[in-house]
Scaffold this motif. Structure first.
Motif, PDB file in Angstrom:
ATOM      1  N   VAL A 174       0.845  -1.184   0.000  1.00 11.20           N
ATOM      2  CA  VAL A 174       0.000   0.000   0.000  1.00 11.20           C
ATOM      3  C   VAL A 174       0.887   1.242   0.000  1.00 11.20           C
ATOM      4  N   VAL A 175       0.567   2.180  -0.874  1.00  7.10           N
ATOM      5  CA  VAL A 175       1.216   3.485  -0.892  1.00  7.10           C
ATOM      6  C   VAL A 175       0.113   4.511  -0.719  1.00  7.10           C
ATOM      7  N   TYR A 176       0.213   5.297   0.320  1.00  5.81           N
ATOM      8  CA  TYR A 176      -0.812   6.285   0.607  1.00  5.81           C
ATOM      9  C   TYR A 176      -0.572   7.554  -0.199  1.00  5.81           C
ATOM     10  N   LEU A 177      -1.627   8.097  -0.753  1.00  8.52           N
ATOM     11  CA  LEU A 177      -1.512   9.263  -1.623  1.00  8.52           C
ATOM     12  C   LEU A 177      -0.864  10.448  -0.924  1.00  8.52           C
ATOM     13  N   LYS A 178      -1.128  10.634   0.353  1.00 10.86           N
ATOM     14  CA  LYS A 178      -0.549  11.790   1.045  1.00 10.86           C
ATOM     15  C   LYS A 178       0.962  11.644   1.220  1.00 10.86           C
ATOM     16  N   GLU A 179       1.484  10.427   1.078  1.00 13.42           N
ATOM     17  CA  GLU A 179       2.926  10.185   1.199  1.00 13.42           C
ATOM     18  C   GLU A 179       3.554   9.921  -0.166  1.00 13.42           C
ATOM     19  N   LEU A 180       2.865  10.238  -1.233  1.00 20.44           N
ATOM     20  CA  LEU A 180       3.302   9.882  -2.570  1.00 20.44           C
ATOM     21  C   LEU A 180       4.559  10.647  -2.974  1.00 20.44           C
ATOM     22  N   SER A 181       5.586   9.894  -3.276  1.00 19.28           N
ATOM     23  CA  SER A 181       6.843  10.431  -3.791  1.00 19.28           C
ATOM     24  C   SER A 181       7.489   9.312  -4.597  1.00 19.28           C
ATOM     25  N   VAL A 182       8.532   9.631  -5.319  1.00 18.98           N
ATOM     26  CA  VAL A 182       9.203   8.623  -6.136  1.00 18.98           C
ATOM     27  C   VAL A 182       9.685   7.476  -5.260  1.00 18.98           C
ATOM     28  N   SER A 183      10.338   7.769  -4.161  1.00 17.31           N
ATOM     29  CA  SER A 183      10.861   6.694  -3.308  1.00 17.31           C
ATOM     30  C   SER A 183       9.746   5.894  -2.650  1.00 17.31           C
ATOM     31  N   GLN A 184       8.629   6.563  -2.319  1.00 17.86           N
ATOM     32  CA  GLN A 184       7.506   5.865  -1.705  1.00 17.86           C
ATOM     33  C   GLN A 184       6.846   4.899  -2.686  1.00 17.86           C
ATOM     34  N   VAL A 185       7.004   5.125  -3.968  1.00 15.50           N
ATOM     35  CA  VAL A 185       6.443   4.245  -4.978  1.00 15.50           C
ATOM     36  C   VAL A 185       7.465   3.194  -5.425  1.00 15.50           C
ATOM     37  N   GLN A 186       8.718   3.593  -5.581  1.00 15.36           N
ATOM     38  CA  GLN A 186       9.755   2.673  -6.067  1.00 15.36           C
ATOM     39  C   GLN A 186       9.969   1.483  -5.141  1.00 15.36           C
ATOM     40  N   SER A 187      10.024   1.716  -3.868  1.00 15.17           N
ATOM     41  CA  SER A 187      10.305   0.634  -2.919  1.00 15.17           C
ATOM     42  C   SER A 187       9.248  -0.472  -2.957  1.00 15.17           C
ATOM     43  N   PRO A 188       7.959  -0.153  -2.814  1.00 17.03           N
ATOM     44  CA  PRO A 188       6.948  -1.219  -2.880  1.00 17.03           C
ATOM     45  C   PRO A 188       6.889  -1.903  -4.241  1.00 17.03           C
ATOM     46  N   ILE A 189       7.053  -1.145  -5.315  1.00 16.17           N
ATOM     47  CA  ILE A 189       7.035  -1.758  -6.646  1.00 16.17           C
ATOM     48  C   ILE A 189       8.196  -2.734  -6.775  1.00 16.17           C
TER      49      ILE A 189
END
Length: 84
Positions: free
Chosen positions: A22-37
């Motif tokens: 889960v990536v929360y929209l309020k914490e959305l950043s490149v690193s917040q998306v890259q790690s879970p992906i």
């Protein structure tokens, strides 16, 4: 591979069942998306867990029917009448 989803009340089930991150929209950043992906694409668990969950749902019979009814109510916001 799955498609990114925004699913409100179902969101808690994603990490609980082990089928995604889960990536929360309020914490959305490149690193917040890259790690879970990266985790989902590289860890074998994420390829095996959805298949195991699918098998369990397929064996569930009445539980699947109940889930389908709940999903229909949530999507349509209308009551489901009992079949005769």
């Amino acid at each position: 591979m799955g498609v990114p989803q925004t699913c409100g009340s179902y969101l808690i089930l994603i990490p609980y069942t082990g089928v995604g991150e889960v990536v929360y929209l309020k914490e959305l950043s490149v690193s917040q998306v890259q790690s879970p992906i990266g985790k989902v694409l590289t860890q074998e668990w994420y390829q095996k867990r959805p298949i195991a969950l699918q098998d369990a749902i397929g064996r569930s019979g009445p539980v699947k029917k109940a889930g389908d009814i709940i999903e229909q109510v949530v999507l349509t916001r209308k009551p489901i009448l009992a079949e005769k």
